[in-house]
Design a protein around this motif. Structure first.
Motif, short mmCIF file in Angstrom:
data_model
loop_
_atom_site.label_atom_id
_atom_site.label_comp_id
_atom_site.label_asym_id
_atom_site.label_seq_id
_atom_site.Cartn_x
_atom_site.Cartn_y
_atom_site.Cartn_z
N ALA A 198 0.83 -1.20 -0.14
CA ALA A 198 -0.10 -0.05 0.09
C ALA A 198 0.69 1.30 0.12
O ALA A 198 0.44 2.33 -0.51
CB ALA A 198 -1.02 0.10 1.04
N SER A 199 1.92 1.16 0.50
CA SER A 199 2.86 2.36 0.70
C SER A 199 3.38 2.86 -0.45
O SER A 199 3.82 4.00 -0.80
CB SER A 199 3.95 2.04 1.57
OG SER A 199 4.93 1.28 1.01
N ARG A 200 3.14 2.09 -1.85
CA ARG A 200 3.47 2.50 -3.05
C ARG A 200 2.67 3.22 -3.86
O ARG A 200 2.97 3.69 -4.84
CB ARG A 200 3.89 1.26 -3.93
CG ARG A 200 5.33 0.40 -3.39
CD ARG A 200 5.32 -0.75 -4.01
NE ARG A 200 6.48 -1.71 -3.32
CZ ARG A 200 6.38 -3.01 -3.53
NH1 ARG A 200 5.72 -3.52 -4.08
NH2 ARG A 200 7.67 -3.53 -2.91
N VAL A 201 1.33 3.47 -3.17
CA VAL A 201 0.32 4.12 -3.64
C VAL A 201 0.73 5.64 -3.61
O VAL A 201 1.16 6.00 -2.32
CB VAL A 201 -1.10 3.68 -3.40
CG1 VAL A 201 -2.11 4.83 -3.92
CG2 VAL A 201 -1.20 2.40 -3.49
N ASP A 202 0.40 6.57 -4.39
CA ASP A 202 0.83 7.96 -4.50
C ASP A 202 -0.40 8.61 -3.71
O ASP A 202 -1.24 9.26 -4.27
CB ASP A 202 0.93 8.66 -5.58
CG ASP A 202 1.39 10.20 -5.47
OD1 ASP A 202 1.55 10.57 -4.45
OD2 ASP A 202 1.20 10.86 -6.41
N ALA A 203 -0.36 8.57 -2.30
CA ALA A 203 -1.62 9.03 -1.44
C ALA A 203 -1.14 8.78 0.06
O ALA A 203 -0.55 7.95 0.46
CB ALA A 203 -2.77 8.13 -1.82
N PRO A 204 -1.73 9.46 0.86
CA PRO A 204 -1.46 9.33 2.38
C PRO A 204 -1.85 7.72 2.84
O PRO A 204 -2.89 7.37 2.35
CB PRO A 204 -2.61 10.16 3.19
CG PRO A 204 -2.61 11.33 2.19
CD PRO A 204 -2.69 10.61 0.71
N LEU A 205 -1.28 7.33 3.85
CA LEU A 205 -1.37 6.09 4.15
C LEU A 205 -1.42 6.00 5.68
O LEU A 205 -1.04 6.43 6.64
CB LEU A 205 0.08 5.43 3.89
CG LEU A 205 0.13 3.77 4.41
CD1 LEU A 205 -0.89 2.75 3.63
CD2 LEU A 205 1.57 3.08 4.28
#
Length: 320
Positions: A71-78
């Motif tokens: 999930a950390s590879r998505v360009d969005a807050p985590l």
């Protein structure tokens, strides 16, 4: 982890939180694994599903590694929820510590399902301090509620729900029950120790859909979950919501939500203490209003409100 046709009991705690967030008006796209099959290769499929998902305002992942890493590879807050095994793997599995440190550093917020788990995570990874919040996955108190059983189990009726593994301490539970010389012990679940659980008045049902668990709890007097360690204890919350007393391990999260009126905390390695716990819990009221009251404080709708606040804050910080 998410319920699917082959594994309807998989990750139900994730599904119930998702539904509670939807009820609050949020739009959620799922990138999940809904089967236990596939081994480690299934995480490649999870990564593909994440890449195909629409760009979100915020990503909410469950388990630090591998799900949080993907999930950390998505360009969005985590925001990531740690559930237990993912924290235990730090320092126990080569490479997991470094990967988890990366996830924690990338995340806007970390959720731990108990204060016990928060302390363990922060002791292992200091970069989790200041951004870890304690919010358990809650219990659906509408689905899990006191009810009359269709066919009660022989009383005192003890029920154990979960994997039949060493960590769940099922063999010692069987031995402690045998000392009572009366009543019944029913295991709902499956695992490598299933074949070793034979005994007088002991029954192994196997794995059942989560929708059937309230019915089994209604048939029992006490839920016994004396795990060697329990980061939270979802089944305990469900039993308490059904007005059932519990026997729980004192190692991990259960001391945070099981008051003396609702159940008995035991040393899971002490057979004498476990026997004492079974006897004491069987003597508590049925239905147990104190247990129901304690569980209501953990209703999933309340917990979803807290998760919502973290997700909204993460998305807001990005826009700022």
């Amino acid at each position: 982890m998410y319920p699917g046709p082959d594994d309807p009991d998989l990750g139900v705690f994730v599904q119930q939180m998702e539904r509670a967030l939807r009820e609050r008006g949020h739009e959620i796209d799922l990138a999940v694994l809904d089967s236990r099959a596939g081994g480690k290769r299934r995480y490649l499929e999870l990564a593909r599903r994440v890449r195909r998902a629409p760009k979100p305002d915020v990503v909410y992942a469950h388990f630090l590694v591998p799900s949080g890493l993907i999930a950390s590879r998505v360009d969005a807050p985590l925001v990531v929820t740690a559930h237990g095994r993912d924290v235990r793997n730090i320092g126990a599995t080569p490479g997991v510590g470094a990967l988890t440190r990366r996830v924690v550093g990338r995340a806007s917020a970390i959720v731990a399902v108990s204060d016990y788990l928060r302390r363990e995570l922060e002791a292992k990874l200091p970069n989790a301090r200041g951004k870890t919040h304690v919010i358990d996955m809650g219990v659906d108190t509408e689905r899990f509620a006191p009810s009359e059983p269709d066919e009660p189990l022989p009383s005192p009726a003890f029920l154990c729900v979960g994997s039949l593994t060493e960590r769940k301490n099922v063999l010692r539970l069987r031995d402690a029950f045998a000392r009572l010389g009366r009543g019944s012990l029913t295991f709902v679940g499956d695992g490598p120790l299933r074949a070793r659980l034979d005994g007088t008045n002991v029954r192994v049902v196997g794995r059942v859909p989560h929708d059937e668990i309230p019915g089994w709890l209604a048939r029992a007097d006490v839920l016994a979950q004396p795990s060697l360690i329990e980061p939270l204890g979802q089944s305990l919350l469900e039993a308490m919501a059904c007005g059932r007393s519990v026997v729980a391990t004192r190692i991990g999260g259960p001391p945070e939500f099981v008051p003396p009126e609702a159940g008995v905390l035991v040393d899971p390695t002490d057979l004498d203490d476990l026997e004492r716990g079974l006897r004491a819990a069987a003597a508590l009221p049925k239905p147990n209003e104190a247990a129901r009251s304690a569980a209501e404080a953990h209703d999933v709708r309340r917990q979803a409100e807290q998760v919502e606040a973290l997700l909204a804050r993460a998305a807001r910080d990005l826009r700022a």
